[in-house]
Design an enzyme around this catalytic site. Structure first.
Site, PDB file in Angstrom:
ATOM      1  N   ASP A  26      35.514  51.014  39.405  1.00  0.00           N
ATOM      2  CA  ASP A  26      35.875  50.346  38.059  1.00  0.00           C
ATOM      3  C   ASP A  26      36.506  51.129  37.092  1.00  0.00           C
ATOM      4  O   ASP A  26      35.994  52.216  36.974  1.00  0.00           O
ATOM      5  CB  ASP A  26      34.358  49.716  37.472  1.00  0.00           C
ATOM      6  CG  ASP A  26      34.585  48.677  36.641  1.00  0.00           C
ATOM      7  OD1 ASP A  26      34.469  47.592  36.618  1.00  0.00           O
ATOM      8  OD2 ASP A  26      34.980  49.225  35.328  1.00  0.00           O
ATOM      9  N   ILE A  27      37.729  50.513  36.825  1.00  0.00           N
ATOM     10  CA  ILE A  27      38.502  51.317  35.745  1.00  0.00           C
ATOM     11  C   ILE A  27      37.543  51.177  34.362  1.00  0.00           C
ATOM     12  O   ILE A  27      37.213  50.425  33.790  1.00  0.00           O
ATOM     13  CB  ILE A  27      39.887  50.628  35.420  1.00  0.00           C
ATOM     14  CG1 ILE A  27      40.634  50.356  36.679  1.00  0.00           C
ATOM     15  CG2 ILE A  27      40.702  51.081  34.669  1.00  0.00           C
ATOM     16  CD1 ILE A  27      41.766  49.468  36.867  1.00  0.00           C
ATOM     17  N   GLU A  62      38.694  44.365  36.808  1.00  0.00           N
ATOM     18  CA  GLU A  62      39.478  45.715  37.263  1.00  0.00           C
ATOM     19  C   GLU A  62      38.351  46.476  38.355  1.00  0.00           C
ATOM     20  O   GLU A  62      38.322  47.565  38.535  1.00  0.00           O
ATOM     21  CB  GLU A  62      39.373  46.530  36.028  1.00  0.00           C
ATOM     22  CG  GLU A  62      37.768  46.725  35.351  1.00  0.00           C
ATOM     23  CD  GLU A  62      37.518  45.787  34.382  1.00  0.00           C
ATOM     24  OE1 GLU A  62      36.254  46.016  33.775  1.00  0.00           O
ATOM     25  OE2 GLU A  62      37.837  44.543  34.548  1.00  0.00           O
TER      26      GLU A  62
END
Length: 721
Positions: A576-577, A619
């Site tokens: 996950d960004i 994301e």
């Protein structure tokens, strides 16, 4: 295999094949040792029964074998017959010089005529050897003169039969084959002259069917025309009634059907302008003559003119001269107007019979072609992938026409390039062309795509002057070639290329059907592309071209089931960004999409061929790794995190770099189904987020995640920090 075992197997096989020869040798030894003169007891009876069974079995095998019976079978039959005949002569004719001795010549002649030459020579030597053993053994002869004379006659009979009788058999066979070929050629010529077949038809994959249909139609025409001519001859008391037909070139007339009792008919073709019939051909009008002299020339009679009156009427088919109906009588009385009217009606009947058969043949041909196209449409409709569509199209084309090479190319309008997607030939010359690309050029394929029409016009290929694909991609120099465009909505998708070693393989009889098949192939190819596009849209993420959430769920369930069945390890990696909402707020959603695509490309590069990667939403990305333990999954996660951290993304208002947090869970420690594994990896990801982000965390049983609702709110707020 051991050499000794191999030798024993070969010996046993030879023994099985030659047991008849061994039996003949054993019986011959029994006869030479005096068995033919011994008292007829149980042993002799058993040997006679054995001989009869062996000979009957060999003759039956030879009669049942439609192919080559082989040398061994001929040798066995000849050797057994020789033993039986010589034993009979010794027992019932008191020797080999009695009144029945010439029967040996008959046997030799039969063997030489019915056996292969090598078998005949060996059997003759066997007869002479057995006879010598009998004469100078049990029979007690000492003078070699009778045997030498007898041997000379035996050799002479064998040579004469081998040299003369077999040569005559060969001659008769050749003459019979030539006569049959001539009859078939004449039937085919009649079929073309009656317009039952087009030029070049009757050959190729439908040769048998076309020939059978042509023979049946020609036979029907001859029966109908002969009935009309015979009825005309008997009712008008004629000497002859003949239908003479023009050849395709219009240069010669030939008797197509005839009713006469005369033996003076000349059946050979003659020039169309010859004699009185030339006036009918030239003027296309009836000619009636009477009082004919012997010096008058009637082309279909040999020698002097035997008739006194002649009437010839042109046979016209839509103002096109097809032939002449000629009748004649021995008397010099002229034909009356009523008789001329009857003959004209007979000419129309003959023409109508030919036209009816022509329509019947066309209907039969149309039915067959429609059946082929129907089967092709079914096969193409059932094919969903491009590969299946191409395979079905080539198979359907082979049913329509006979060819030796076939290829399919597709055209990319954006790059103006062609690609060979399928290629197959009987000799394998073009099998390696699959995957080759070439740009638009002056070759036939490029011209067909550009002009959207089939080339070459006549289906003939001049290999030295015409380029098919491109100059650097050769195509076999087959005499026949046809390149068909695959057109859909006036747009060329590609081409179907067919090549044949036989000339005129793609004539008017098959070309229209192949063009219709190409249209079906283009539609099916477009549908296959659409199906593939829909499948891609349904299973992949539009932004990153990775799998979407639904596809990952299906793949995850399958791979977990396989891991459980085969007791393999499995790992789930969730990335996950970090602070992604801040990226969108600061740089805009376009830059946010750029960052998401960047992480997707990193995942594509880092994953193995067996790994599955998906964008799970927003994301968040998921990687499913087969046969991977926690250590391997953590190494992959660190590589992903490290590469993303080193990547710089360029935006209109500046450059940026981002980090990601990753959670890892393994099968079966974290769970034995997808939900358990994903929940465990998600918990590990949450711990990475809560521990400062930009790190990788493996799942541990001692760690627990926050409740789902607060965790989701925290994820959203963390992304905004």
């Amino acid at each position: 295999m051991d050499p000794l075992v191999r030798a024993l197997v070969a010996l046993r096989t030879a023994g099985r094949r030659a047991h008849g020869l061994l039996a003949a040798g054993a019986l011959g030894a029994y006869v030479v040792c005096g068995g033919a003169r011994a008292d007829f007891g149980p042993v002799a009876l058993a040997l006679v029964a054995l001989w009869v069974l062996l000979v009957a079995a060999r003759i039956r095998s030879k009669m049942r074998d439609a192919g080559d019976p082989g040398v061994f079978l001929d040798l066995e039959i000849g050797a057994l017959l020789a033993v039986g005949l010589l034993a009979t002569l010794v027992r019932f004719d008191a020797g080999l010089s009695g009144s029945l001795a010439p029967s040996i010549y008959v046997l030799v002649a039969f063997i030489a005529a019915s056996s292969r030459p090598l078998a005949g020579i060996v059997v003759v030597l066997w007869v002479l050897g057995l006879e010598a053993a009998l004469r100078f053994g049990p029979l007690g002869e000492t003078d070699a003169g009778p045997f030498a004379t007898h041997a000379g006659f035996v050799g002479a009979f064998a040579v004469l039969n081998l040299a003369l009788l077999r040569a005559e058999v060969v001659r008769v066979r050749k003459a019979a084959h030539a006569s049959i070929d001539q009859q078939l050629a004449r039937i085919k010529e009649d079929a073309r002259s009656y317009r039952l077949l087009g030029a070049g038809e009757g050959t190729g994959s439908d040769e048998v069917r076309s020939d059978r249909l042509a023979r049946a139609s020609v036979e029907e025409i001859h029966q109908s025309v002969h009935y009309a001519l015979d009825l005309l001859r008997r009712s008008l008391d004629l000497n002859a009634a003949a239908l003479l037909w023009l050849n395709d070139a219009g240069t010669h007339l030939r008797i197509s059907e005839l009713s006469t009792a005369s033996d003076a008919i000349n059946d050979a073709p003659f020039p169309a302008g010859d004699g009185v019939l030339g006036a009918v051909v030239a003027q296309r009008a009836s000619v009636s003559l009477h009082g004919l002299k012997p010096t008058f020339k009637v082309p279909y009679y040999a020698g002097a003119c035997p008739i006194g009156a002649l009437l010839a009427i042109p046979v016209l088919d839509a103002d096109v001269l097809r032939g002449v109906l000629a009748i004649d009588r021995l008397e010099s009385a002229p034909f009356s107007p009523h008789e001329e009217q009857v003959v004209a009606q007979a000419a129309r009947f003959c023409l109508r019979a030919i036209q009816n058969e022509r329509v019947f043949v066309q209907l039969e041909r149309a039915k067959v072609e429609q059946g082929k196209l129907y089967r092709a449409a079914q096969a193409l409709g059932a094919a969903l992938s491009e590969e299946d569509v191409v395979a079905a199209g080539v198979k359907a084309a082979r049913e329509i026409a006979s060819f030796d090479a076939a290829a399919v190319t597709v055209f990319d309008e954006s790059s103006r390039s062609h690609e060979v997607v399928a290629a197959k030939s009987s000799q394998g010359e073009i099998d390696d062309l699959v995957g080759i690309r070439f740009f638009q050029n002056t070759g036939l394929v490029s011209m067909v795509v550009q002009n959207r029409c089939a080339l070459p016009y006549r289906g003939e290929h001049e290999g030295a002057h015409k380029v098919v694909l491109s100059k650097r991609v050769p195509w076999p120099a087959h005499p026949s070639l046809l390149v068909l465009p695959l057109i859909l909505h006036d747009r060329a998708l590609g081409t179907l290329i067919l090549g044949a070693k036989r000339r005129h393989a793609f004539g008017d009889s098959v070309r229209p059907t192949l063009e219709v098949l190409a249209s079906h192939l283009a539609v099916s190819l477009s549908n296959a592309r659409m199906v593939k596009k829909l499948e891609t849209m349904a299973t992949t993420d539009g932004l990153t071209s990775l799998l979407n959430r639904r596809a990952m769920l299906e793949s995850g369930a399958q791979k977990i089931a396989a891991a459980a069945r085969f007791d393999r390890r499995l790992a789930v990696v969730i990335a996950d960004i970090d602070h992604f909402k801040r990226v969108n707020d600061t740089f805009g959603h376009d830059v946010g999409d750029l960052v998401i695509r960047g992480l997707g490309e990193i995942l594509k590069r880092q994953k193995r061929a067996t790994d599955v990667v998906a964008r799970f939403g927003g994301e968040e990305f998921v990687v499913l790794c087969e046969q991977t333990d926690e250590k391997g999954a953590m190494l992959l996660a660190e590589r992903i995190r490290d590469e993303l951290g080193k990547t710089t993304f360029h935006a209109p208002n500046g450059s940026l770099s981002v980090t990601c947090s990753i959670g890892v869970a393994t099968f079966p420690e974290a769970g034995r189904d997808w939900d358990s594994l994903f929940r465990a990896a998600d918990e590990a990801l949450y711990i990475s987020k809560r521990s400062g982000r930009n790190r990788c965390t493996p799942w541990r049983p001692s760690r627990t995640a926050a409740p789902s609702a607060p965790r989701s709110l925290d994820r959203a707020s963390a992304s905004g920090k």
